[in-house]
Design an enzyme around this catalytic site. Structure first.
Site, PDB file in Angstrom:
ATOM      1  N   ARG A 191      -5.088  -4.995  -0.553  1.00 33.13           N
ATOM      2  CA  ARG A 191      -3.785  -4.506  -1.028  1.00 33.13           C
ATOM      3  C   ARG A 191      -3.019  -5.608  -1.758  1.00 33.13           C
ATOM      4  NH1 ARG A 191      -0.291  -4.856   4.085  1.00 33.13           N
ATOM      5  NH2 ARG A 191      -1.783  -5.424   5.696  1.00 33.13           N
ATOM      6  N   ASP A 210       0.850  -1.192   0.000  1.00 34.49           N
ATOM      7  CA  ASP A 210       0.000   0.000   0.000  1.00 34.49           C
ATOM      8  C   ASP A 210       0.887   1.243   0.000  1.00 34.49           C
ATOM      9  OD1 ASP A 210       0.926   0.357   2.615  1.00 34.49           O
ATOM     10  OD2 ASP A 210      -0.954  -0.233   3.554  1.00 34.49           O
TER      11      ASP A 210
END
Length: 303
Positions: free
Chosen positions: A173, A81
């Site tokens: 993610r 992320d």
């Protein structure tokens, strides 16, 4: 004591544990628990259980989820992320058709490798703690389900918004990183909002400041969603008066103690068990005795 679930809209900058700590301070109640970790920079739906409802947190966590995420193409990071260190940058040269094909390939049953920066425990230690020590260990892949995935917007060459409907245990993610790998350019998740968790939606969620306002007004109970509402998808079985004692003692409940047998009753069914006064006492697993008769075995008691 508060008893039920409040649908919290977690704001960015808070961990899920932070949310619980704030709610303990607001309510003065200790028996509180959240129903699924959201990363500090993520926002959205976070059902929080109070009182007896803490005993059904696992059932709430098992529900399907929906997310809206920013997909950032061309950059991979240590955390998958935007909070991590950049590992690689690549030029992005894809069109919307290629992106749509990559998203479609993710639909269905897939296997994910949990990220090192996650709260999963291995050998009593959380993976993110090991990652911060510079360690990387082998992680078992997990089977998840992507029920649906849609492209909400695409800003060429490297930004997209996606919507995902998935099973519990899905790391969005990691999904973003896998999409980047499939496209050959790498990717990470830029932002994340959980818009639904089971029957809890973002439209009906309240912020911590709104909870404080209701507390100050003496109306915090109006935010509570009762257990019966949360568990209403499970069939209900009420006891005859002679079954109340067996229920209070946490014993198995033979069919002769039931006031009525639901028509869909089958082995393996999870049901809500009520005493003869109509008070919810627990979740029970329906089973069969050796003689073929049905019986309810205690699964989660809510006494």
């Amino acid at each position: 004591m508060l008893d039920g679930i409040i649908n919290i809209k977690k704001e960015r900058g808070y961990t899920s544990h932070d949310v619980v700590a704030v709610l303990r301070r607001i309510t003065g109640q200790k028996k509180i628990g959240h129903t699924g970790t959201l990363d500090p920079e993520a926002e959205g739906v976070l059902p929080v259980c109070f009182g007896r409802a803490t005993k059904v947190a696992d059932y709430v966590m098992a529900a399907e989820k929906e997310y809206q995420a920013e997909l950032c193409l061309g950059i991979t990071t240590t955390t998958e992320d935007a909070t991590g260190e950049v590992l690689q940058r690549q030029t992005v040269q894809i069109d919307q058709e290629e992106l749509l094909k990559a998203l479609a390939a993710m639909k269905g049953t897939i296997w994910q490798t949990p990220p090192m920066y996650s709260a999963i425990k291995v050998g009593g230690k959380k993976l993110y703690e090991l990652a911060r020590e510079g360690k990387e260990i082998e992680r078992k892949k997990r089977k998840i389900e992507i029920f649906s995935i849609r492209l909400l917007s695409f800003t060429p060459p490297d930004r997209a918004e996606i919507w995902v409907h998935c099973s519990k245990g899905t790391y969005i993610r990691t999904l973003c990183a896998d999409i980047g790998t499939a496209l050959g350019c790498g990717a990470h998740m830029g932002a994340l909002t959980r818009t639904r968790s089971g029957r809890f939606t973002l439209e009906n969620a309240v912020t911590l400041s709104q909870v404080q306002e209701k507390k100050d007004q003496g109306q915090i109970e109006t935010l509570l969603i009762p257990l019966e509402e949360v568990l209403k998808d499970y069939p209900a079985i009420q006891m005859l008066p002679k079954g109340d004692k067996w229920m209070e003692n946490g014993a198995k409940l033979r069919k002769s103690l039931w006031a009525k047998t639901p028509p869909e009753a089958v082995k393996g069914m999870l049901v809500r068990g009520y005493n003869s006064q109509g008070i919810l006492r627990g979740l029970y697993l329906m089973d069969e005795e050796q003689d073929g008769g049905l019986v309810l075995r205690p699964k989660t008691m809510l006494l």
